[in-house]
Design a protein around this motif. Structure first.
Motif, short mmCIF file in Angstrom:
data_model
loop_
_atom_site.label_atom_id
_atom_site.label_comp_id
_atom_site.label_asym_id
_atom_site.label_seq_id
_atom_site.Cartn_x
_atom_site.Cartn_y
_atom_site.Cartn_z
N LEU A 442 -2.99 19.91 18.74
CA LEU A 442 -1.73 19.24 19.03
C LEU A 442 -1.97 17.78 19.44
CD1 LEU A 442 1.36 19.48 19.42
CD2 LEU A 442 0.91 20.21 21.77
N GLY A 443 -2.97 17.56 20.26
CA GLY A 443 -3.29 16.20 20.69
C GLY A 443 -3.70 15.30 19.53
N PHE A 444 -4.54 15.83 18.63
CA PHE A 444 -4.96 15.05 17.47
C PHE A 444 -3.78 14.76 16.54
CE2 PHE A 444 -9.45 16.37 18.31
CZ PHE A 444 -9.99 15.09 18.32
N MET A 445 -2.87 15.74 16.39
CA MET A 445 -1.71 15.54 15.53
C MET A 445 -0.84 14.40 16.05
SD MET A 445 1.52 18.08 14.81
CE MET A 445 2.30 17.60 16.36
N LEU A 446 -0.54 14.42 17.34
CA LEU A 446 0.30 13.38 17.92
C LEU A 446 -0.39 12.01 17.84
CD1 LEU A 446 1.67 15.27 21.05
CD2 LEU A 446 2.85 14.81 18.90
N PHE A 447 -1.70 11.99 18.04
CA PHE A 447 -2.45 10.74 17.95
C PHE A 447 -2.34 10.14 16.55
CE2 PHE A 447 -6.49 8.63 16.82
CZ PHE A 447 -6.44 7.56 17.71
N MET A 448 -2.43 10.98 15.52
CA MET A 448 -2.32 10.48 14.15
C MET A 448 -0.93 9.95 13.86
SD MET A 448 -5.29 10.55 12.98
CE MET A 448 -4.76 9.89 11.40
N PHE A 449 0.10 10.55 14.47
CA PHE A 449 1.44 10.04 14.27
C PHE A 449 1.62 8.67 14.92
CE2 PHE A 449 3.06 14.32 13.06
CZ PHE A 449 3.70 13.91 11.90
N VAL A 450 1.02 8.48 16.10
CA VAL A 450 1.09 7.18 16.75
C VAL A 450 0.45 6.11 15.86
CG1 VAL A 450 0.27 5.82 18.71
CG2 VAL A 450 1.16 8.12 19.08
N ILE A 451 -0.72 6.42 15.32
CA ILE A 451 -1.41 5.48 14.42
C ILE A 451 -0.55 5.20 13.19
CG2 ILE A 451 -3.44 5.11 12.99
CD1 ILE A 451 -3.98 4.92 15.96
N ALA A 452 0.05 6.26 12.62
CA ALA A 452 0.86 6.10 11.40
C ALA A 452 2.05 5.18 11.64
CB ALA A 452 1.33 7.46 10.90
N VAL A 453 2.74 5.37 12.78
CA VAL A 453 3.90 4.53 13.09
C VAL A 453 3.49 3.08 13.23
CG1 VAL A 453 5.62 4.01 14.85
CG2 VAL A 453 5.26 6.37 14.15
N ALA A 454 2.40 2.84 13.97
CA ALA A 454 1.94 1.46 14.18
C ALA A 454 1.57 0.79 12.86
CB ALA A 454 0.74 1.46 15.13
N VAL A 455 0.88 1.52 11.98
CA VAL A 455 0.43 0.94 10.72
C VAL A 455 1.62 0.68 9.79
CG1 VAL A 455 -0.95 1.35 8.65
CG2 VAL A 455 -1.87 1.94 10.90
N LEU A 456 2.54 1.64 9.69
CA LEU A 456 3.69 1.47 8.80
C LEU A 456 4.56 0.29 9.24
CD1 LEU A 456 4.81 5.11 8.00
CD2 LEU A 456 3.83 3.46 6.44
N MET A 457 4.79 0.18 10.54
CA MET A 457 5.61 -0.94 11.02
C MET A 457 4.90 -2.28 10.84
SD MET A 457 7.78 0.40 14.27
CE MET A 457 9.01 1.73 14.06
N ALA A 458 3.58 -2.25 10.91
CA ALA A 458 2.81 -3.49 10.69
C ALA A 458 2.92 -3.96 9.25
CB ALA A 458 1.36 -3.28 11.06
N SER A 459 3.29 -3.05 8.33
CA SER A 459 3.43 -3.42 6.92
C SER A 459 4.78 -4.04 6.59
CB SER A 459 3.22 -2.19 6.03
OG SER A 459 4.36 -1.33 6.09
N SER A 460 5.63 -4.23 7.61
CA SER A 460 7.00 -4.75 7.39
C SER A 460 6.94 -6.09 6.63
CB SER A 460 7.72 -4.94 8.72
OG SER A 460 7.89 -3.71 9.38
N GLY A 461 7.86 -6.22 5.67
CA GLY A 461 7.99 -7.45 4.93
C GLY A 461 9.24 -8.20 5.34
N HIS A 462 9.77 -9.01 4.43
CA HIS A 462 11.01 -9.76 4.73
C HIS A 462 11.84 -9.84 3.45
CE1 HIS A 462 13.56 -13.39 5.11
NE2 HIS A 462 13.77 -12.89 6.32
N ARG A 463 13.08 -9.34 3.57
CA ARG A 463 13.98 -9.40 2.42
C ARG A 463 14.94 -10.58 2.60
NH1 ARG A 463 15.22 -4.99 -0.50
NH2 ARG A 463 14.86 -3.64 1.30
N SER A 464 15.02 -11.43 1.64
CA SER A 464 15.89 -12.60 1.74
C SER A 464 17.34 -12.17 1.64
CB SER A 464 15.58 -13.60 0.61
OG SER A 464 16.50 -14.67 0.63
#
Length: 466
Positions: A442-464
Motif C-alpha cells: 500500500l505504501g509503495f502504491m501511494l508513493f508511485m501515485f505521488v510521483i505520477a501526479v508530480a510528473v504529469l503536472m510538470a508536463s503542463s503546456g500552454h494553449r493560446s
C-alpha cells in the motif's frame, strides 16, 4: 392638504430615480465591460485548479461509499447525486461563463446557446454519457472489490488510454519526455494496486477462518451458532461461488433485540474495524451484497468503467477545440463552460433515466424500490447531494485546467486514489489489522501515485487563447 404632500413626495422620488438611474446603470455597464471572462491562462493557475479538482474527485466516491455501506439504496443515492452534479455545471456556466462582455472569439454562455455549434455540443454530450455510465458502474464496483482497488484500476486506465489520446488531440503541447514517464508511474501503481487487493483479500479470509476456530475453542457448536452460520456461508461463497445464506436459519438462531423485539440479524452489534465481526456486520448492513460473488464480475465492472472514463475527456477536448474541424466557418469553438453545461446535462439525463429504471429493475442483488420510496428516503440525502456538488465542481475544474495546460496533463487528477484511499482508511477501516505485506504494498502504491501526479503536472503546456 394631505394629498398635496403625497403628490410632492412622489414627485421628489421620481426626480431622484431619474437622477440616480442613469449614473448607476452606466456604472454597472462600465464595470461589466471592464471585466474579462474568467479563463485560466498561466501554468501556475492551471496546476492550482487541477489540485483542487483532485481533492474533490477523490472525495465524492468516499461519500457515496459511506451511504452504500450504511444500507442506502444506490438508486436513491445516485438520483440525488445527479441533481446537484448538474446544478454545479449551471452555477459554473452562469458565473464564470457570463463574466465580461461577449466577444466574437470568446462568446458568453448565453450567447453560445443560440449558435450553430451542434457538432461540438454532441461531442460534449457524448463525453457526458460516457462519464455517467462509468460513474454508475463504479457505484456497484466499489462494493465488489473495494473503493481503493476500483479507483486504482479505473483511474490508471484513464491515464494510459485517455492521456495518450489527449496528447495527440492537443497537438503535443505537453512535453512527451515528461508526460509518458508519468504514465509509466501510473502503470506501476496499478500493478501494485492489484497486489494490494490480493494481499488484503487473503488477510480477510484468514480473519474469517480465525473467527470460526474461536467459536470452536469457546465450546460452541459452530453449525448452530448464528455468527458461525454466517461465517461458514461467507467462506463457502468465497471458495465455491455465490450461495445465499440460509435466511431462515440466520433468523432462527440470531439473538433477539429485547428493546425492539427484532432479530439481531437486522441490528448487528458494533464491531471494531478490521476484525472478522466487522466484515460480517458490514455484509449484513450494506445495500449491495457481494460476499461470494465472483471477483471476475467485480473486476469486469471496473474495467468497463475504466473504458468509459478513458473516452470522456478526449470527447470534451474535441468539443472545446474542434480538432476534427466539424464546425462551420466563422462559428467560434465552444467555451469550456458551455461545453461543460452540455456535458453535465447529458450526465443528468442518463443518470436520472437509468436509476429510475433500476428502482423497478435493480441489479447486483439490490432490493426493488419505487419513485415514491425514493422521495420519502431522506436518510443520508444531504451526503448524496454533497457528493454531486463535489463531483460537478471537480470535473469543471479539471476541464478548466485542461483547456489551459493541455488535457493530457489534466488527467493527473485521475490520481484520486491518493485521496480516496485516505478516506477508505479513515472512514471505512480499509486495510485495518492487515498484514505487514499489505501495508508495504500500500505504501509503495501511494508513493508511485505521488510521483505520477508530480510528473504529469510538470508536463503542463500552454494553449493560446488568441
Amino acid at each position: 392638504m394631505a394629498m398635496d404632500r403625497v403628490l410632492a413626495c412622489a414627485s421628489s422620488l421620481a426626480t431622484c430615480h431619474k437622477v440616480l438611474e442613469g449614473p448607476l446603470l452606466n456604472s454597472w455597464l462600465s464595470v461589466k465591460d471592464g471585466l474579462k471572462m474568467f479563463v485560466i491562462e498561466d501554468k501556475g493557475g492551471a496546476i492550482a485548479i487541477m489540485l483542487a479538482s483532485l481533492l474533490f474527485l477523490g472525495t465524492w466516491p468516499a461519500v457515496l461509499t459511506l451511504l452504500e455501506r450504511r444500507g442506502r439504496l444506490p438508486q436513491h443515492t445516485y438520483l440525488d447525486y445527479s441533481i446537484t452534479n448538474f446544478l454545479a455545471a449551471i452555477l459554473i456556466a452562469l458565473t464564470f461563463g457570463q463574466l465580461g462582455e461577449s466577444k466574437p472569439n470568446m462568446p458568453s454562455f448565453i450567447t453560445q446557446l443560440s449558435q450553430d455549434n451542434w457538432p461540438s455540443v454532441l461531442f460534449a454530450m457524448a463525453g457526458g454519457v460516457a462519464l455517467s455510465v462509468g460513474n454508475l458502474s463504479t457505484q456497484y464496483a466499489w462494493a465488489y472489490v473495494g473503493l481503493s482497488v476500483t479507483e486504482v484500476i479505473s483511474s490508471s486506465m484513464v491515464v494510459v488510454i485517455g492521456t495518450t489520446l489527449n496528447y495527440f488531440l492537443d497537438n503535443r503541447i505537453n512535453r512527451a519526455e515528461i508526460l509518458f514517464p508519468g504514465v509509466g508511474c501510473f502503470l506501476v501503481a496499478v500493478i501494485l494496486g492489484s497486489a494490494v487487493h490480493a494481499s488484503n483479500a487473503a488477510d480477510n479470509e484468514e480473519k474469517l477462518s480465525g473467527a470460526t476456530n474461536s467459536d470452536k475453542l469457546g465450546g460452541k457448536d459452530p453449525r448452530n451458532s448464528y455468527n458461525a452460520i454466517l461465517i461458514y456461508s461467507i467462506i463457502y461463497k468465497l471458495t465455491n461461488g455465490s450461495v445465499e445464506p440460509n435466511k431462515e436459519a440466520l433468523d432462527k438462531d440470531a439473538p433477539k433485540d429485547l428493546e425492539n423485539g427484532a432479530s439481531a440479524a437486522n441490528h448487528p452489534p458494533k464491531a471494531e474495524a478490521g476484525t472478522a465481526e466487522y466484515l460480517i456486520e458490514l455484509e449484513e448492513r450494506r445495500s449491495i451484497k457481494v460476499f461470494g460473488s465472483s471477483t471476475f464480475i467485480g473486476l469486469g465492472i471496473v474495467f468497463f468503467s475504466g473504458i468509459c472514463f478513458s473516452i470522456f475527456s478526449p470527447a470534451f477536448n474535441l468539443a472545446t477545440n474542434d480538432q476534427w474541424h466539424t464546425l462551420k466557418d466563422g462559428v467560434p469553438h465552444l467555451m469550456v463552460y458551455t461545453a461543460f453545461f452540455y456535458f453535465s446535462m447529458s450526465c443528468f439525463v442518463v443518470g436520472i433515466g437509468l436509476n429510475i429504471l433500476f428502482l423497478y429493475r435493480p441489479m447486483a442483488g439490490v432490493p426493488k424500490s419505487s419513485f415514491k420510496a425514493y422521495l420519502s428516503d431522506w436518510k443520508g440525502r444531504q451526503w448524496a447531494l454533497l457528493a454531486g456538488l463535489l463531483c460537478g465542481f471537480g470535473n469543471g475544474f479539471q476541464f478548466m485546467g485542461g483547456q489551459a495546460a493541455g488535457y493530457a496533463a489534466a488527467d493527473a487528477v485521475q490520481a484520486l486514489p491518493l485521496v480516496s484511499t485516505f478516506w477508505g482508511i479513515l472512514l471505512f477501516g480499509e486495510y485495518r489489522k492487515s498484514s505487514r505485506k499489505t501495508y508495504i504494498l500500500l505504501g509503495f502504491m501511494l508513493f508511485m501515485f505521488v510521483i505520477a501526479v508530480a510528473v504529469l503536472m510538470a508536463s503542463s503546456g500552454h494553449r493560446s487563447t488568441e
